[in-house]
Scaffold this motif. Structure first.
Motif, PDB file in Angstrom:
ATOM      1  N   ILE A  71       4.308  -0.202  23.085  1.00  0.00           N
ATOM      2  CA  ILE A  71       5.786   0.425  22.599  1.00  0.00           C
ATOM      3  C   ILE A  71       5.710   1.807  22.662  1.00  0.00           C
ATOM      4  O   ILE A  71       6.469   2.732  22.958  1.00  0.00           O
ATOM      5  CB  ILE A  71       6.100  -0.231  21.532  1.00  0.00           C
ATOM      6  N   LYS A  72       4.455   2.390  22.109  1.00  0.00           N
ATOM      7  CA  LYS A  72       4.383   3.805  21.763  1.00  0.00           C
ATOM      8  C   LYS A  72       4.403   4.641  23.249  1.00  0.00           C
ATOM      9  O   LYS A  72       4.905   5.627  23.458  1.00  0.00           O
ATOM     10  CB  LYS A  72       2.907   3.860  20.999  1.00  0.00           C
ATOM     11  N   ALA A  73       3.711   3.856  24.173  1.00  0.00           N
ATOM     12  CA  ALA A  73       3.562   4.650  25.424  1.00  0.00           C
ATOM     13  C   ALA A  73       4.775   4.625  26.426  1.00  0.00           C
ATOM     14  O   ALA A  73       5.160   5.388  27.066  1.00  0.00           O
ATOM     15  CB  ALA A  73       2.590   3.498  26.369  1.00  0.00           C
ATOM     16  N   ASN A  74       5.930   3.737  25.793  1.00  0.00           N
ATOM     17  CA  ASN A  74       7.295   3.765  26.458  1.00  0.00           C
ATOM     18  C   ASN A  74       8.236   4.628  25.701  1.00  0.00           C
ATOM     19  O   ASN A  74       9.234   4.653  25.866  1.00  0.00           O
ATOM     20  CB  ASN A  74       7.838   2.322  26.459  1.00  0.00           C
ATOM     21  N   GLY A  75       7.447   5.658  24.715  1.00  0.00           N
ATOM     22  CA  GLY A  75       8.240   6.492  24.137  1.00  0.00           C
ATOM     23  C   GLY A  75       8.975   6.404  22.778  1.00  0.00           C
ATOM     24  O   GLY A  75       9.780   6.952  22.228  1.00  0.00           O
ATOM     25  N   ARG A  76       8.721   5.144  22.184  1.00  0.00           N
ATOM     26  CA  ARG A  76       9.094   4.597  21.008  1.00  0.00           C
ATOM     27  C   ARG A  76       8.039   4.417  19.799  1.00  0.00           C
ATOM     28  O   ARG A  76       6.723   3.905  20.436  1.00  0.00           O
ATOM     29  CB  ARG A  76       9.740   3.374  21.081  1.00  0.00           C
ATOM     30  N   ALA A  77       8.138   5.028  18.897  1.00  0.00           N
ATOM     31  CA  ALA A  77       6.975   4.609  17.772  1.00  0.00           C
ATOM     32  C   ALA A  77       7.582   3.582  16.923  1.00  0.00           C
ATOM     33  O   ALA A  77       8.530   3.365  16.207  1.00  0.00           O
ATOM     34  CB  ALA A  77       6.848   5.841  16.795  1.00  0.00           C
ATOM     35  N   GLN A  78       6.768   2.381  17.021  1.00  0.00           N
ATOM     36  CA  GLN A  78       7.230   1.216  16.216  1.00  0.00           C
ATOM     37  C   GLN A  78       6.045   0.382  15.842  1.00  0.00           C
ATOM     38  O   GLN A  78       5.097   0.396  16.702  1.00  0.00           O
ATOM     39  CB  GLN A  78       8.127   0.304  16.992  1.00  0.00           C
ATOM     40  N   THR A  79       5.926  -0.201  14.570  1.00  0.00           N
ATOM     41  CA  THR A  79       4.909  -0.830  14.254  1.00  0.00           C
ATOM     42  C   THR A  79       5.001  -2.392  14.593  1.00  0.00           C
ATOM     43  O   THR A  79       6.127  -2.850  14.820  1.00  0.00           O
ATOM     44  CB  THR A  79       4.675  -0.873  13.000  1.00  0.00           C
ATOM     45  N   VAL A  80       4.165  -3.067  14.591  1.00  0.00           N
ATOM     46  CA  VAL A  80       4.239  -4.721  14.992  1.00  0.00           C
ATOM     47  C   VAL A  80       3.499  -5.397  13.912  1.00  0.00           C
ATOM     48  O   VAL A  80       2.271  -5.064  13.697  1.00  0.00           O
ATOM     49  CB  VAL A  80       3.567  -4.912  16.429  1.00  0.00           C
ATOM     50  N   LEU A  81       4.238  -6.003  13.117  1.00  0.00           N
ATOM     51  CA  LEU A  81       3.687  -6.615  12.069  1.00  0.00           C
ATOM     52  C   LEU A  81       2.839  -5.544  11.201  1.00  0.00           C
ATOM     53  O   LEU A  81       1.786  -6.186  10.738  1.00  0.00           O
ATOM     54  CB  LEU A  81       2.991  -7.796  12.466  1.00  0.00           C
ATOM     55  N   GLY A  82       3.168  -4.427  11.011  1.00  0.00           N
ATOM     56  CA  GLY A  82       2.550  -3.427  10.104  1.00  0.00           C
ATOM     57  C   GLY A  82       1.342  -2.740  10.928  1.00  0.00           C
ATOM     58  O   GLY A  82       0.705  -1.724  10.204  1.00  0.00           O
ATOM     59  N   VAL A  83       1.181  -3.164  11.962  1.00  0.00           N
ATOM     60  CA  VAL A  83       0.193  -2.500  12.839  1.00  0.00           C
ATOM     61  C   VAL A  83       0.479  -1.306  13.755  1.00  0.00           C
ATOM     62  O   VAL A  83       1.488  -1.542  14.615  1.00  0.00           O
ATOM     63  CB  VAL A  83      -0.562  -3.402  13.822  1.00  0.00           C
ATOM     64  N   LYS A  84       0.030  -0.089  13.433  1.00  0.00           N
ATOM     65  CA  LYS A  84       0.850   1.006  14.381  1.00  0.00           C
ATOM     66  C   LYS A  84       0.016   1.231  15.508  1.00  0.00           C
ATOM     67  O   LYS A  84       0.719   1.796  16.655  1.00  0.00           O
ATOM     68  CB  LYS A  84       0.615   2.436  13.567  1.00  0.00           C
ATOM     69  N   GLY A  85      -1.008   0.698  15.918  1.00  0.00           N
ATOM     70  CA  GLY A  85      -1.806   0.672  17.258  1.00  0.00           C
ATOM     71  C   GLY A  85      -3.083   0.373  16.868  1.00  0.00           C
ATOM     72  O   GLY A  85      -3.552   0.014  15.808  1.00  0.00           O
TER      73      GLY A  85
END
Length: 143
Positions: A93-107
């Motif tokens: 998601i971050k590579a596509n230009g959006r910063a978003q967590t997935v179930l609390g995990v940032k990456g």
């Protein structure tokens, strides 16, 4: 990244000496654990490092509120595999230009790549800063 993954197998050669190592266990306070695991803070949604509970917002006074982990109910426990999947999805998601967590995990955490190291189970709970030691925390949990 390569050195991180192979250090326990091939080691690091220094003259006639080969050094190998593994990471067995780590203990951090809450903010440092979130940095180590690359997760949301303890007071954010899905902030529990051990389960995927979204948490609840609790009113603490007339104009104040806080977010806390939910201790009630059956919540899916985090595993190294689920953490890695969520981290990979967050990275995508971050590579596509959006910063978003997935179930609390940032990456992904740098330590996700270590062989034989579980980023969830091998990070201990800091006994010096448990949530129940804070003033009024018991009242907030009981409410």
């Amino acid at each position: 990244m390569y050195l991180c993954c192979t250090f326990s197998v091939t080691g690091l050669q220094l003259e006639d000496l080969t050094t190998r190592g593994i990471l067995l266990n780590d203990v951090f306070d809450s903010p440092a654990r979130r940095l180590f695991q690359n997760m949301t803070q303890f007071n954010g949604f899905n902030g529990c490092p051990y389960c995927e509970a979204p948490g609840v917002t609790v009113q603490t006074s007339e104009r104040d509120h806080t977010h806390k982990d939910s201790v009630i109910g059956n919540h899916e426990l985090r595993t190294h595999d689920s953490f890695t999947r969520n981290g990979e999805e967050a990275e995508h998601i971050k590579a596509n230009g959006r910063a978003q967590t997935v179930l609390g995990v940032k990456g992904l955490s740098w330590f996700s790549y270590l062989l034989n190291f579980d980023v969830i189970r091998e990070v201990g709970i800091d006994y010096m800063h448990p949530p129940w030691c804070c003033k009024n925390a018991v009242d907030i949990v009981v409410r």
